[in-house]
Design a protein around this motif. Structure first.
Motif, PDB file in Angstrom:
ATOM      1  N   SER A 120      16.478  10.785  -6.262  1.00 56.98           N
ATOM      2  CA  SER A 120      17.020  10.785  -4.960  1.00 56.98           C
ATOM      3  C   SER A 120      16.605  11.725  -4.172  1.00 56.98           C
ATOM      4  O   SER A 120      16.624  11.056  -2.876  1.00 56.98           O
ATOM      5  CB  SER A 120      18.486  10.316  -5.733  1.00 56.98           C
ATOM      6  OG  SER A 120      19.331   9.942  -4.305  1.00 56.98           O
ATOM      7  N   LEU A 121      17.248  13.135  -4.707  1.00 60.72           N
ATOM      8  CA  LEU A 121      17.230  13.673  -3.216  1.00 60.72           C
ATOM      9  C   LEU A 121      15.878  13.774  -2.514  1.00 60.72           C
ATOM     10  O   LEU A 121      15.564  13.876  -1.803  1.00 60.72           O
ATOM     11  CB  LEU A 121      17.477  15.658  -3.862  1.00 60.72           C
ATOM     12  CG  LEU A 121      19.203  15.365  -4.260  1.00 60.72           C
ATOM     13  CD1 LEU A 121      19.503  16.728  -5.232  1.00 60.72           C
ATOM     14  CD2 LEU A 121      19.677  15.203  -3.171  1.00 60.72           C
ATOM     15  N   LYS A 122      15.064  13.946  -3.149  1.00 59.31           N
ATOM     16  CA  LYS A 122      13.642  14.117  -3.005  1.00 59.31           C
ATOM     17  C   LYS A 122      13.504  12.803  -1.813  1.00 59.31           C
ATOM     18  O   LYS A 122      12.585  13.268  -1.224  1.00 59.31           O
ATOM     19  CB  LYS A 122      12.246  13.709  -4.223  1.00 59.31           C
ATOM     20  CG  LYS A 122      12.497  14.944  -5.200  1.00 59.31           C
ATOM     21  CD  LYS A 122      11.246  15.225  -6.084  1.00 59.31           C
ATOM     22  CE  LYS A 122      11.182  15.827  -6.878  1.00 59.31           C
ATOM     23  NZ  LYS A 122      10.623  15.730  -8.839  1.00 59.31           N
ATOM     24  N   LYS A 123      13.593  11.253  -2.177  1.00 60.53           N
ATOM     25  CA  LYS A 123      13.784  10.620  -1.214  1.00 60.53           C
ATOM     26  C   LYS A 123      13.769  10.552  -0.112  1.00 60.53           C
ATOM     27  O   LYS A 123      13.864  10.265   1.107  1.00 60.53           O
ATOM     28  CB  LYS A 123      13.780   9.145  -2.039  1.00 60.53           C
ATOM     29  CG  LYS A 123      12.861   8.777  -3.235  1.00 60.53           C
ATOM     30  CD  LYS A 123      13.482   7.643  -4.231  1.00 60.53           C
ATOM     31  CE  LYS A 123      12.990   6.726  -5.172  1.00 60.53           C
ATOM     32  NZ  LYS A 123      13.448   5.976  -5.779  1.00 60.53           N
ATOM     33  N   LEU A 124      15.590  11.042  -0.566  1.00 56.98           N
ATOM     34  CA  LEU A 124      16.168  11.691   1.111  1.00 56.98           C
ATOM     35  C   LEU A 124      15.435  12.490   2.187  1.00 56.98           C
ATOM     36  O   LEU A 124      15.618  12.510   3.068  1.00 56.98           O
ATOM     37  CB  LEU A 124      17.170  11.913   0.497  1.00 56.98           C
ATOM     38  CG  LEU A 124      18.672  11.982   2.061  1.00 56.98           C
ATOM     39  CD1 LEU A 124      18.912  10.921   2.620  1.00 56.98           C
ATOM     40  CD2 LEU A 124      20.186  12.786   0.987  1.00 56.98           C
ATOM     41  N   VAL A 125      14.828  12.763   0.975  1.00 54.62           N
ATOM     42  CA  VAL A 125      14.747  14.872   2.454  1.00 54.62           C
ATOM     43  C   VAL A 125      13.407  14.272   2.650  1.00 54.62           C
ATOM     44  O   VAL A 125      13.329  14.835   3.830  1.00 54.62           O
ATOM     45  CB  VAL A 125      14.257  15.932   1.721  1.00 54.62           C
ATOM     46  CG1 VAL A 125      14.252  17.164   2.173  1.00 54.62           C
ATOM     47  CG2 VAL A 125      15.615  16.520   0.886  1.00 54.62           C
ATOM     48  N   ASN A 126      12.634  13.966   1.493  1.00 56.72           N
ATOM     49  CA  ASN A 126      11.233  13.424   2.808  1.00 56.72           C
ATOM     50  C   ASN A 126      11.694  12.155   3.653  1.00 56.72           C
ATOM     51  O   ASN A 126      10.766  12.439   4.084  1.00 56.72           O
ATOM     52  CB  ASN A 126      10.700  12.519   1.117  1.00 56.72           C
ATOM     53  CG  ASN A 126       9.896  13.777  -0.023  1.00 56.72           C
ATOM     54  OD1 ASN A 126      10.032  14.577   0.902  1.00 56.72           O
ATOM     55  ND2 ASN A 126       9.592  13.101  -0.785  1.00 56.72           N
ATOM     56  N   LYS A 127      12.184  11.540   3.111  1.00 61.05           N
ATOM     57  CA  LYS A 127      12.606  10.200   5.021  1.00 61.05           C
ATOM     58  C   LYS A 127      12.614  10.951   6.063  1.00 61.05           C
ATOM     59  O   LYS A 127      12.136  10.815   7.075  1.00 61.05           O
ATOM     60  CB  LYS A 127      13.104   9.417   3.895  1.00 61.05           C
ATOM     61  CG  LYS A 127      14.003   8.603   5.284  1.00 61.05           C
ATOM     62  CD  LYS A 127      15.390   7.786   5.426  1.00 61.05           C
ATOM     63  CE  LYS A 127      15.786   6.724   6.677  1.00 61.05           C
ATOM     64  NZ  LYS A 127      16.612   5.905   6.379  1.00 61.05           N
ATOM     65  N   TYR A 128      13.713  12.348   5.783  1.00 64.93           N
ATOM     66  CA  TYR A 128      14.397  13.035   7.258  1.00 64.93           C
ATOM     67  C   TYR A 128      13.134  13.781   7.390  1.00 64.93           C
ATOM     68  O   TYR A 128      13.367  14.616   8.804  1.00 64.93           O
ATOM     69  CB  TYR A 128      15.054  13.231   7.084  1.00 64.93           C
ATOM     70  CG  TYR A 128      16.629  11.850   6.640  1.00 64.93           C
ATOM     71  CD1 TYR A 128      16.846  11.228   8.435  1.00 64.93           C
ATOM     72  CD2 TYR A 128      17.092  11.348   6.227  1.00 64.93           C
ATOM     73  CE1 TYR A 128      17.727  10.269   8.182  1.00 64.93           C
ATOM     74  CE2 TYR A 128      18.246   9.988   5.988  1.00 64.93           C
ATOM     75  CZ  TYR A 128      17.991   9.529   7.061  1.00 64.93           C
ATOM     76  OH  TYR A 128      18.597   8.377   7.350  1.00 64.93           O
ATOM     77  N   LYS A 130      10.184  14.156   7.187  1.00 60.91           N
ATOM     78  CA  LYS A 130       8.328  13.191   7.534  1.00 60.91           C
ATOM     79  C   LYS A 130       7.496  13.809   8.684  1.00 60.91           C
ATOM     80  O   LYS A 130       6.645  14.289   8.924  1.00 60.91           O
ATOM     81  CB  LYS A 130       8.542  12.101   7.263  1.00 60.91           C
ATOM     82  CG  LYS A 130       9.072  10.847   7.766  1.00 60.91           C
ATOM     83  CD  LYS A 130       9.282   9.323   7.789  1.00 60.91           C
ATOM     84  CE  LYS A 130       9.903   8.973   8.958  1.00 60.91           C
ATOM     85  NZ  LYS A 130       9.905   7.494   8.029  1.00 60.91           N
ATOM     86  N   ASN A 131       8.899  13.622   9.701  1.00 60.17           N
ATOM     87  CA  ASN A 131       8.339  14.344  10.912  1.00 60.17           C
ATOM     88  C   ASN A 131       8.563  15.719  11.377  1.00 60.17           C
ATOM     89  O   ASN A 131       8.332  16.472  12.895  1.00 60.17           O
ATOM     90  CB  ASN A 131       8.993  13.638  12.025  1.00 60.17           C
ATOM     91  CG  ASN A 131       8.914  11.790  12.048  1.00 60.17           C
ATOM     92  OD1 ASN A 131       7.533  11.683  11.652  1.00 60.17           O
ATOM     93  ND2 ASN A 131       9.813  11.163  12.151  1.00 60.17           N
ATOM     94  N   GLU A 132       8.680  16.315  11.125  1.00 54.78           N
ATOM     95  CA  GLU A 132       9.234  17.818  10.705  1.00 54.78           C
ATOM     96  C   GLU A 132       7.287  18.477  10.363  1.00 54.78           C
ATOM     97  O   GLU A 132       6.820  18.541  10.173  1.00 54.78           O
ATOM     98  CB  GLU A 132      10.006  18.709  10.251  1.00 54.78           C
ATOM     99  CG  GLU A 132      11.487  18.738  10.213  1.00 54.78           C
ATOM    100  CD  GLU A 132      12.184  18.341  11.386  1.00 54.78           C
ATOM    101  OE1 GLU A 132      12.246  19.214  11.464  1.00 54.78           O
ATOM    102  OE2 GLU A 132      13.005  17.495  11.762  1.00 54.78           O
ATOM    103  N   GLU A 133       7.448  19.644  11.450  1.00 58.73           N
ATOM    104  CA  GLU A 133       6.524  20.574  11.877  1.00 58.73           C
ATOM    105  C   GLU A 133       5.837  21.489  10.481  1.00 58.73           C
ATOM    106  O   GLU A 133       4.765  20.984   9.712  1.00 58.73           O
ATOM    107  CB  GLU A 133       6.258  21.566  12.818  1.00 58.73           C
ATOM    108  CG  GLU A 133       4.931  22.435  12.401  1.00 58.73           C
ATOM    109  CD  GLU A 133       5.155  23.411  14.237  1.00 58.73           C
ATOM    110  OE1 GLU A 133       3.975  24.006  13.960  1.00 58.73           O
ATOM    111  OE2 GLU A 133       5.842  23.205  14.671  1.00 58.73           O
ATOM    112  N   ASN A 134       6.908  21.062   9.368  1.00 59.21           N
ATOM    113  CA  ASN A 134       6.941  22.012   8.305  1.00 59.21           C
ATOM    114  C   ASN A 134       7.889  21.670   7.705  1.00 59.21           C
ATOM    115  O   ASN A 134       9.234  21.635   6.982  1.00 59.21           O
ATOM    116  CB  ASN A 134       7.222  24.001   8.129  1.00 59.21           C
ATOM    117  CG  ASN A 134       6.594  24.711   8.941  1.00 59.21           C
ATOM    118  OD1 ASN A 134       4.778  24.214   8.907  1.00 59.21           O
ATOM    119  ND2 ASN A 134       6.403  25.242  10.253  1.00 59.21           N
ATOM    120  N   PRO A 135       7.589  20.325   6.946  1.00 61.05           N
ATOM    121  CA  PRO A 135       8.641  20.023   5.768  1.00 61.05           C
ATOM    122  C   PRO A 135       9.232  20.250   4.751  1.00 61.05           C
ATOM    123  O   PRO A 135       8.250  20.907   4.098  1.00 61.05           O
ATOM    124  CB  PRO A 135       7.572  18.075   6.059  1.00 61.05           C
ATOM    125  CG  PRO A 135       6.460  18.497   6.255  1.00 61.05           C
ATOM    126  CD  PRO A 135       6.531  18.917   6.939  1.00 61.05           C
TER     127      PRO A 135
END
Length: 204
Positions: A120-128, A130-135
Motif C-alpha cells: 500500500s505504501l509503494k502505491k501511495l508513494v509512486n502516485k505522488y 511520479k512527477n519528481e525528478e528523482n522519485p
C-alpha cells in the motif's frame, strides 16, 4: 450529505477522477464515543473482482487507529475547489452563497497485514512521486528508515456508498451564470478560478 437533485453528480467516471485528483481526505469514525476525524491521503483502487476500494494508513498512536474495528463503517470526505459567491454579481437582489465540489464515501474497514501495508505504501508513494525528478521508491529505502512502517496502521475501505455533489450555480439563468464565472475568473484565488472552469463544463 444533503444533496438536492440539481447538484447531484452520478457520473461514475467523473467521480473516480475526482477521488484520484483530490486524494487528501478526512477519515471519520466513532472513537471513544466521539466523532473523530483524521486528515490523510487515500488511494482509489479496483480489486481483482472489480470492487472499488480506498487504501491508506494512519499513525498507530492516533486514537482512531486504536479503535479501528474490522468491518466497521467509516466515512471519507474528499473536498475539491470551493468559492464564495457574492449576490452583488447578480442582476437582481438575492443572498450570497458558496459553490463547491465534494464527495463523501462510505465503506467497510479492513485492516492490512504488514506485507499488505508495504504494498500500500509503494502505491501511495509512486502516485505522488511520479512527477519528481528523482522519485523516491519505497523498495529503495534503508531497513532503518522502513522501521517507521511499524508505526502505522494500514487499511482498505470497501466502498459501499458514494455521495457526490457539484454545487455550481446550476439554479442561475445563463446571464447570471456567466456573470459569476466572469467575477471568479478575475479573482487571484486558485479555487475561484477552478470553480469557474467547472461551471463552464456544466453549461458546455
Amino acid at each position: 450529505m444533503y444533496i438536492p437533485d440539481l447538484y447531484k453528480n452520478e457520473n461514475q467516471i467523473e467521480i473516480e477522477q475526482f477521488l484520484t485528483n483530490n486524494g487528501f481526505a478526512i477519515l471519520i469514525n466513532q472513537t471513544n464515543g466521539r466523532s473523530w476525524g483524521t486528515h490523510t491521503p487515500l488511494v482509489l483502487e479496483k480489486t481483482i473482482d472489480g470492487k472499488s476500494i480506498l487504501t491508506g494508513h494512519i499513525s498507530k498512536e492516533n486514537p482512531q487507529a486504536e479503535n479501528f474495528k474490522e468491518g466497521e463503517e467509516i466515512l471519507a470526505i474528499f473536498n475539491g475547489p470551493h468559492s464564495y459567491i457574492s449576490s452583488s454579481w447578480y442582476d437582481h437582489e438575492n443572498v450570497p452563497t458558496w459553490n463547491y465540489i465534494a464527495v463523501h464515501v462510505y465503506g467497510k474497514l479492513r485492516l492490512l497485514s504488514f506485507d499488505e501495508t508495504i504494498e500500500s505504501l509503494k502505491k501511495l508513494v509512486n502516485k505522488y512521486e511520479k512527477n519528481e525528478e528523482n522519485p523516491v521508491k519505497v523498495e529503495n529505502l534503508s531497513a532503518k528508515t522502513m522501521l517507521q512502517a511499524r508505526g502505522i496502521v494500514a487499511f482498505e475501505i470497501e466502498i459501499t456508498e458514494v455521495q457526490a455533489k457539484r454545487k455550481l450555480s446550476q439554479n442561475r439563468d445563463d446571464k447570471n451564470h456567466q456573470n459569476i464565472i466572469n467575477h471568479l475568473e478575475n479573482s487571484q484565488d486558485h479555487d475561484s478560478i477552478n470553480i469557474a472552469s467547472e461551471m463552464k463544463k456544466d453549461r458546455s
